[in-house]
Design an enzyme around this catalytic site. Structure first.
Site, short mmCIF file in Angstrom:
data_model
loop_
_atom_site.label_atom_id
_atom_site.label_comp_id
_atom_site.label_asym_id
_atom_site.label_seq_id
_atom_site.Cartn_x
_atom_site.Cartn_y
_atom_site.Cartn_z
NE ARG A 149 -4.37 -1.08 0.22
CZ ARG A 149 -4.60 -2.05 -0.68
NH1 ARG A 149 -3.75 -2.30 -1.62
NH2 ARG A 149 -5.72 -2.74 -0.64
CD GLU B 276 -2.58 3.24 -5.71
OE1 GLU B 276 -3.67 2.70 -5.99
OE2 GLU B 276 -1.64 2.64 -5.19
CG HIS C 56 -2.96 -0.73 -7.15
ND1 HIS C 56 -3.42 -0.07 -6.03
CD2 HIS C 56 -3.07 -2.05 -6.83
CE1 HIS C 56 -3.79 -0.94 -5.10
NE2 HIS C 56 -3.59 -2.15 -5.57
N1 LIG Z 1 -0.50 -4.16 -5.22
C1 LIG Z 1 -1.59 -4.90 -5.20
O1 LIG Z 1 -2.36 -4.96 -6.15
C2 LIG Z 1 -1.89 -5.71 -4.00
C3 LIG Z 1 -2.52 -6.94 -4.18
C4 LIG Z 1 -2.77 -7.71 -3.06
C5 LIG Z 1 -2.43 -7.26 -1.81
N2 LIG Z 1 -1.87 -6.04 -1.66
C6 LIG Z 1 -1.52 -5.55 -0.34
O2 LIG Z 1 -0.59 -6.45 0.25
C7 LIG Z 1 -0.89 -6.61 1.62
C8 LIG Z 1 -0.39 -7.95 2.12
O3 LIG Z 1 -1.16 -8.99 1.55
P1 LIG Z 1 -1.11 -10.48 2.17
O4 LIG Z 1 -2.04 -11.28 1.37
O5 LIG Z 1 0.28 -10.92 2.33
O6 LIG Z 1 -1.73 -10.20 3.60
P2 LIG Z 1 -1.48 -11.03 4.92
O7 LIG Z 1 -2.55 -10.61 5.86
O8 LIG Z 1 -1.32 -12.47 4.62
O9 LIG Z 1 -0.06 -10.49 5.44
C9 LIG Z 1 0.14 -9.24 5.99
C10 LIG Z 1 1.26 -9.37 7.02
O10 LIG Z 1 1.57 -8.07 7.52
C11 LIG Z 1 1.79 -8.20 8.93
N3 LIG Z 1 1.56 -6.90 9.56
C12 LIG Z 1 0.45 -6.13 9.51
N4 LIG Z 1 0.65 -4.98 10.16
C13 LIG Z 1 1.93 -5.01 10.63
C14 LIG Z 1 2.73 -4.10 11.36
N5 LIG Z 1 2.25 -2.93 11.73
N6 LIG Z 1 4.00 -4.46 11.65
C15 LIG Z 1 4.50 -5.65 11.26
N7 LIG Z 1 3.79 -6.55 10.54
C16 LIG Z 1 2.51 -6.24 10.24
C17 LIG Z 1 0.80 -9.25 9.37
O11 LIG Z 1 1.17 -9.82 10.62
C18 LIG Z 1 0.87 -10.23 8.21
O12 LIG Z 1 1.84 -11.23 8.41
C19 LIG Z 1 -2.42 -6.48 1.68
O13 LIG Z 1 -2.86 -6.03 2.93
C20 LIG Z 1 -2.74 -5.50 0.57
O14 LIG Z 1 -2.88 -4.21 1.09
C21 LIG Z 1 -1.58 -5.26 -2.74
O1 LIG Z 2 -7.13 -3.98 -7.29
C1 LIG Z 2 -6.46 -4.02 -6.26
O2 LIG Z 2 -6.40 -3.12 -5.46
C2 LIG Z 2 -5.65 -5.24 -6.00
O3 LIG Z 2 -5.51 -5.99 -7.13
C3 LIG Z 2 -6.30 -6.14 -5.04
O4 LIG Z 2 -6.74 -5.39 -4.00
P1 LIG Z 2 -5.89 -5.42 -2.68
O5 LIG Z 2 -4.65 -4.67 -3.05
O6 LIG Z 2 -6.73 -4.75 -1.69
O7 LIG Z 2 -5.70 -6.84 -2.41
#
Ligand SMILES: NC(=O)c1ccc[n+]([C@@H]2O[C@H](COP(=O)([O-])OP(=O)(O)OC[C@H]3O[C@@H](n4cnc5c(N)ncnc54)[C@H](O)[C@@H]3O)[C@@H](O)[C@H]2O)c1
Ligand SMILES: O=C(O)[C@H](O)COP(=O)(O)O
Length: 341
Positions: free
Chosen positions: A260, A289, A307
């Site tokens: 994020r 964004e 993204h």
């Molecule tokens: N770019 C994209 O399109 C895209 C796609 C999918 C996910 N994401 C982002 O990636 C993130 C991670 O996804 P995931 O499936 O691995 O989630 P997940 O819940 O499996 O993993 C997140 C990890 O972050 C850790 N965490 C959360 N807050 C923390 C903090 N303050 N300090 C230390 N550790 C912390 C949690 O303990 C967990 O292990 C999602 O929350 C999402 O925002 C982005």
């Molecule tokens: O479209 C998005 O934002 C990502 O592909 C999926 O969403 P997430 O980042 O919240 O998982």
């Protein structure tokens, strides 16, 4: 009222059912109206349109008035991870029982409010993990091996006249993963294939992992040639990758963010790149964004993506299926297969 215990349990998990009705009175059914907060994939919209009455909040110029007049009939909210749904909207949906997120990020939903109202939240966990880890590695390789610069070098005809610059090796280097959740672990598995030394930090150590644990993000930074942000967004991680982290990183370090935009202090990142505190960055997500700071756009050592970490045909289809399955399960009074709260 059904005497079947499994059905009874499923009905109780369907949060729009008045529990008092389970004792034998007339059972209230969830309304079959879906509120779409932002556009999602066409195929999913068509599927929802076929089965339910779908209201598109983003198409109403006066959303507040529309919600006041129509909010009471909404049973399910469908939204994207990066958009979520505001508590102000939810307050106008007295019957809502599920928020089905097209994505895994829940940082744009007040989970504590959802818990108090007993509103289920579902995510597409598992469906996108590999794609996001792939893109993280794509950004890492593009940044280190200067793939975009090399592409421009050839297209601009410069190869005919000069030598290209040397890049940075990836294999056998140290990778620091901030957030060892589903995506962090998938990135670590890919890094193992590159014979990298893997460091990580998270809320707590997982002693089953064969990687180096770091107590905090600063000690992770000081052990990273490549620093990957894979932690969840939200209040707890807001701006946590800041000036101190950039100063703790070696000057040759590359920073990759597929999680994020809110997790990185974007101005501190720009300053660190301008001062040479780090050598480059690969970014799929941004603070505001789709606006990307012109300072980042102008830098040749930054790789930018809009993204798209989960944006493949295959993964988006799986995500659509999961969202639909959860909405359908909710309206059918069944256990929600991907509930996270
Ligand atoms: N770019 C994209 O399109 C895209 C796609 C999918 C996910 N994401 C982002 O990636 C993130 C991670 O996804 P995931 O499936 O691995 O989630 P997940 O819940 O499996 O993993 C997140 C990890 O972050 C850790 N965490 C959360 N807050 C923390 C903090 N303050 N300090 C230390 N550790 C912390 C949690 O303990 C967990 O292990 C999602 O929350 C999402 O925002 C982005
Ligand atoms: O479209 C998005 O934002 C990502 O592909 C999926 O969403 P997430 O980042 O919240 O998982």
């Amino acid at each position: 009222m059904s005497q079947n215990p499994a059905l009874k349990k499923a009905l109780m998990l369907s949060r729009n059912i008045d529990l008092a009705d389970l004792t034998g009175g007339i059972m209230s059914q969830p309304t079959q109206h879906v509120l779409l907060i932002a556009p999602v994939m066409d195929a999913l919209q068509q599927q929802l349109d076929t089965h339910y009455t779908v209201h598109r909040l983003y198409q109403h110029s006066d959303a507040v008035a529309w919600l006041a007049d129509n909010g009471a009939q909404i049973g399910a909210v469908v939204t994207r991870g990066d958009i979520g749904v505001t508590t102000a909207v939810l307050e106008n949906l007295p019957q809502v029982g599920v928020i089905a997120i097209f994505g895994v990020g829940t940082d744009a939903v007040d989970l504590e409010y959802a818990r108090r109202r007993d509103i289920a939240v579902t995510i597409t966990a598992g469906a996108l993990t590999d794609d996001v880890a792939d893109l993280a590695f794509g950004l890492l390789l593009s940044s280190a091996r200067q793939l975009c610069q090399g592409d421009r070098f050839v297209r601009e005809g410069r190869w005919l006249k000069e030598s290209s610059a040397l890049a940075t090796q990836v294999s056998c280097k140290r990778i620091g993963i901030f957030g060892m959740g589903n995506i962090g672990r998938a990135i670590a598995r890919r890094a193992s294939g590159f014979d990298m030394e893997i460091y990580y930090t998270d809320r707590k150590v997982d002693s089953s992992l064969p990687y180096h644990w770091c107590e905090d993000v600063l000690s992770l930074a000081s052990n990273s040639d490549f620093f990957i942000v894979a932690v969840s967004g939200g209040k707890a991680s807001y701006g946590i990758v800041n000036r101190q982290v950039f100063e703790a990183l070696p000057k040759h370090a590359l920073v990759i963010n597929i999680a994020r935009g809110s997790i990185i202090n974007e101005q501190d990142l720009i300053t660190a790149l301008q001062n040479g505190d780090i050598s480059g960055a690969g970014l799929d997500v941004f603070a505001n964004e789709p606006n990307v700071p012109s300072a980042l756009i102008e830098m040749d050592n930054v790789v930018l993506q809009p993204h798209v970490a989960s944006a493949t045909h295959e993964t988006r289809q799986r995500m659509s299926n999961i969202v639909f399955e959860n909405v359908q399960a909710y309206f059918n009074g069944q256990i929600l297969p991907h509930r996270m709260n």
